[in-house]
Design a protein around this motif. Structure first.
Motif, PDB file in Angstrom:
ATOM      1  N   ARG A   1       0.829  -1.212   0.000  1.00 14.39           N
ATOM      2  CA  ARG A   1       0.000   0.000   0.000  1.00 14.39           C
ATOM      3  C   ARG A   1       0.860   1.257   0.000  1.00 14.39           C
ATOM      4  O   ARG A   1       0.551   2.235  -0.674  1.00 14.39           O
ATOM      5  CB  ARG A   1      -0.944   0.008   1.198  1.00 14.39           C
ATOM      6  N   MET A   2       1.964   1.237   0.777  1.00  9.09           N
ATOM      7  CA  MET A   2       2.838   2.406   0.789  1.00  9.09           C
ATOM      8  C   MET A   2       3.456   2.626  -0.587  1.00  9.09           C
ATOM      9  O   MET A   2       3.530   3.762  -1.078  1.00  9.09           O
ATOM     10  CB  MET A   2       3.930   2.264   1.851  1.00  9.09           C
ATOM     11  N   ASP A   3       3.885   1.564  -1.235  1.00 12.63           N
ATOM     12  CA  ASP A   3       4.472   1.697  -2.571  1.00 12.63           C
ATOM     13  C   ASP A   3       3.455   2.222  -3.582  1.00 12.63           C
ATOM     14  O   ASP A   3       3.825   2.886  -4.557  1.00 12.63           O
ATOM     15  CB  ASP A   3       5.033   0.349  -3.045  1.00 12.63           C
ATOM     16  N   ALA A   4       2.173   1.948  -3.345  1.00 16.51           N
ATOM     17  CA  ALA A   4       1.123   2.431  -4.230  1.00 16.51           C
ATOM     18  C   ALA A   4       0.622   3.821  -3.839  1.00 16.51           C
ATOM     19  O   ALA A   4      -0.286   4.354  -4.489  1.00 16.51           O
ATOM     20  CB  ALA A   4      -0.042   1.446  -4.235  1.00 16.51           C
ATOM     21  N   GLY A   5       1.199   4.392  -2.769  1.00 14.65           N
ATOM     22  CA  GLY A   5       0.750   5.707  -2.302  1.00 14.65           C
ATOM     23  C   GLY A   5      -0.610   5.667  -1.642  1.00 14.65           C
ATOM     24  O   GLY A   5      -1.319   6.677  -1.604  1.00 14.65           O
ATOM     25  N   ARG A   6      -0.984   4.531  -1.058  1.00 16.64           N
ATOM     26  CA  ARG A   6      -2.315   4.354  -0.495  1.00 16.64           C
ATOM     27  C   ARG A   6      -2.297   4.005   0.995  1.00 16.64           C
ATOM     28  O   ARG A   6      -3.330   3.615   1.555  1.00 16.64           O
ATOM     29  CB  ARG A   6      -3.071   3.269  -1.263  1.00 16.64           C
ATOM     30  N   LEU A   7      -1.173   4.155   1.654  1.00 16.96           N
ATOM     31  CA  LEU A   7      -1.070   3.776   3.063  1.00 16.96           C
ATOM     32  C   LEU A   7      -1.496   4.932   3.952  1.00 16.96           C
ATOM     33  O   LEU A   7      -0.888   6.002   3.929  1.00 16.96           O
ATOM     34  CB  LEU A   7       0.353   3.339   3.395  1.00 16.96           C
ATOM     35  N   ARG A   8      -2.514   4.714   4.768  1.00 17.96           N
ATOM     36  CA  ARG A   8      -3.010   5.732   5.686  1.00 17.96           C
ATOM     37  C   ARG A   8      -2.327   5.594   7.050  1.00 17.96           C
ATOM     38  O   ARG A   8      -1.938   4.487   7.458  1.00 17.96           O
ATOM     39  CB  ARG A   8      -4.517   5.599   5.869  1.00 17.96           C
ATOM     40  N   PRO A   9      -2.228   6.698   7.815  1.00 13.48           N
ATOM     41  CA  PRO A   9      -1.643   6.614   9.155  1.00 13.48           C
ATOM     42  C   PRO A   9      -2.380   5.635  10.066  1.00 13.48           C
ATOM     43  O   PRO A   9      -1.753   4.955  10.888  1.00 13.48           O
ATOM     44  CB  PRO A   9      -1.759   8.049   9.674  1.00 13.48           C
ATOM     45  N   GLU A  10      -3.703   5.549   9.918  1.00 11.68           N
ATOM     46  CA  GLU A  10      -4.456   4.611  10.754  1.00 11.68           C
ATOM     47  C   GLU A  10      -4.038   3.165  10.475  1.00 11.68           C
ATOM     48  O   GLU A  10      -4.038   2.327  11.388  1.00 11.68           O
ATOM     49  CB  GLU A  10      -5.957   4.759  10.492  1.00 11.68           C
ATOM     50  N   GLN A  11      -3.688   2.880   9.244  1.00  5.82           N
ATOM     51  CA  GLN A  11      -3.243   1.534   8.897  1.00  5.82           C
ATOM     52  C   GLN A  11      -1.863   1.239   9.485  1.00  5.82           C
ATOM     53  O   GLN A  11      -1.574   0.101   9.886  1.00  5.82           O
ATOM     54  CB  GLN A  11      -3.254   1.368   7.381  1.00  5.82           C
TER      55      GLN A  11
END
Length: 395
Positions: free
Chosen positions: A316-326
């Motif tokens: 998700r981080m590599d896709a730019g989709r990682l949220r702080p809550e995650q």
């Protein structure tokens, strides 16, 4: 596929997680694992017992040489690695010792990330190449003696005086502080919380080392003291105003902890599994008893679930989709489960589990610090609670 053509069961990778990794991912993992095996594992029990990391500058240069410092950052001598590759590196480093992973996390995910994300081009050119090479060590000054979970209440102040900034305050529990060449320090200003790039040789700056720790002993931990530290106007990070700056840095570092905690858990589990196979009681190895097998099975389930969670967050981080809550989800789960794996491993090993001849108690005590730094259990529970309910229960 018939049963005869299935791949054999791999006790080191029972879910086949390696199938999710690219050849480049595996090469990064193997490089860091080999380095940690050669340079850390033969010495870390002695460093831990002595409560020091005497070769930290040498280790930093070696970590820079293999591209482990500021791994996911682009340019300025950084490796530009993927988030998954950085996570794999954190796992292998913490399998050796949490203090070594902390050295890398603070250098890359806090100090370097802050300069890379919020700094001017001049600041980036001045500091990042040397930090990526491990020639310059950095630290990150946010936590204060009376303000940990509530950084908005920090007392460190930066005031304008002519064309300069003058900083006064104290920071506490700062990894790398006593050996750092540069500190990223957060302070209250008339415009809100700002970050400052502080050369540690500036007059009025000191970093006394914190002694008598019973956790993260193979790590340099310090207090930062700023007494009228005068900095030029361009020492401020231009693109960070308010808590958004330091909190985004912490989220980046917490991501590495999600992976790293599983490294400590893996090392403890492996020690217990090997021990159970060789330790005999009542005429046979204790690995043959049902209660021991139940413990090993439960630990394996939580260990590899944690690695799967870390990998998912990395994708998700590599896709730019990682949220702080995650990220909070990952840190809360993985550190908590890693501590339980260490404790259960210790029960399998009996009295031998407390000996530094084995890694289990060292990892267990280290993880007690990892559990509460960069966000306590309660803070991550409240982050998730707010996301789930829409209600802010922090105050």
């Amino acid at each position: 596929m018939s049963r005869s053509t299935l791949p054999p069961f791999d006790r080191a990778d029972p879910l086949g997680i390696d199938d999710l990794l690219s050849p480049e991912d595996l090469a990064v993992r193997d490089t860091v694992r080999s380095w940690a095996t050669d340079r850390v594992l033969p010495h870390v029990a002695d460093w831990y017992e002595r409560g020091e990391l005497p070769v930290i500058r040498e280790l930093a240069r070696e970590l820079g040489a293999i591209g482990a410092l500021g791994m996911p950052l682009e340019g300025y001598g950084c490796a530009g690695a993927s988030a998954v590759q950085y996570g794999l590196a954190c796992l292998e480093l913490e399998a050796a010792d949490s203090g070594i992973r902390s050295l890398v996390s603070v250098q890359g995910s806090l100090a370097m990330y802050a300069i890379h994300r919020f700094g001017s081009e001049e600041q980036k050119q001045a500091w990042l190449p040397g930090m990526a090479a491990g020639e310059l060590i950095g630290c990150f000054g946010l936590t204060e003696p009376d303000h940990g979970s509530d950084p908005a209440g920090m007392r460190t102040r930066a005031r304008r005086e002519g064309g300069d900034w003058v900083l006064d305050g104290r920071k506490m529990w700062i990894t790398n502080g006593s050996v750092a060449a540069v500190a990223v320090v957060w302070a209250q200003t008339e415009d809100g919380i700002r970050g400052f790039v502080v050369p540690t040789d500036a007059p009025g700056f000191s970093a006394p080392e914190i002694k008598h720790k019973w956790s993260l002993r193979a790590s340099v931990t310090s207090e930062l003291v700023l007494e009228g530290v005068r900095l030029p106007a361009d020492a401020v990070l231009p693109d960070a105003v308010g808590l958004r700056g330091p909190l985004s840095c912490l989220s980046h570092a917490r991501y590495g902890i999600v992976w790293g905690a599983m490294g400590a858990a893996r090392a403890s589990f492996d020690a217990a599994l090997d021990y159970a196979g060789s330790r005999e009681q009542f005429g046979r190895p204790i690995s043959g008893f049902q209660l021991t097998q139940a413990k090993l099975a439960d630990m394996a389930v939580e260990l590899h679930k944690g690695v799967l969670l870390a990998h998912h967050l990395g994708v998700r981080m590599d896709a730019g989709r990682l949220r702080p809550e995650q990220v909070s989800f990952g840190k809360l789960n993985n550190v908590r489960e890693a501590i339980e794996i260490c404790r259960t491993s210790r029960t399998i090993m009996g009295a031998n589990g407390i000996s530094l001849e084995y890694p289990v108690m060292r990892h267990a005590t280290n993880l007690e610090s990892v559990l509460t730094y960069e966000g306590t259990v309660e803070m991550h529970q409240l982050v998730l609670g707010k996301a789930l309910t829409g209600q802010d229960a922090f105050r």
